[in-house]
Design a protein around this motif. Structure first.
Motif: not given
Length: 145
Positions: A27-36, A42-43, A71-77, A119-129
């Motif tokens: 499955c191809t997933l898009t995980v939205r990493i939410i800082k604020n 988010s990235k 390195t693009k996620f440095k501020i998210f660490r 319930g995750i299937r192909n092209e699901t978008e997730l948020s990680f926070f």
């Protein structure tokens, strides 16, 4: 000459450790990493995982490793990312909130469950926070610029 080239290629029967596409559910997933939430910081991470074998906990670890190494996620660490939630699925409805699905369902709470079972299937978008930051945002959903 062509027959020699084809004979030198390994066959699937000769190598049982090679898995065929039938056994995998990639499955191809898009995980939205939410800082604020308030400032919509988010990235996205685009991942390809086997939904039948990857657990929710393993997906969280994959995302944390990506955040720590890219390195693009440095501020998210500095954020303790601990919660995954379904934002939307392919051909499903999207919410009006651009950063997260504010509905009560969609939380992936069982770290031992496979993505397929959750319930995750192909092209699901997730948020990680961070769940504490999410709960504070739900109490007062104000967007700042």
């Amino acid at each position: 000459m062509d027959t020699q080239a084809s004979n030198s290629e390994p066959s699937l029967e000769a190598q049982p450790e090679i898995e065929t596409a039938k056994n995998l559910q990639i499955c191809t997933l898009t995980v939205r990493i939410i800082k604020n939430f308030e400032f919509r910081v988010s990235k996205n991470i685009i991942l390809q995982v086997d939904a039948a074998r990857t657990t929710v906990g393993e997906l969280k670890d994959i995302c944390r490793t990506h955040i720590a190494s890219d390195t693009k996620f440095k501020i998210f660490r500095t954020i303790d990312f601990n919660t995954l939630k379904i934002y939307t699925q392919a051909f499903g409805n999207k919410t009006q909130n651009l950063i997260i699905n504010m509905g009560e369902d969609g939380f992936l709470l069982d770290d031992k469950a496979t993505l397929e079972f959750a319930g995750i299937r192909n092209e699901t978008e997730l948020s990680f926070f961070n769940k504490d930051a999410y709960e504070a945002y739900v109490k007062s959903p104000v967007t700042k610029w």
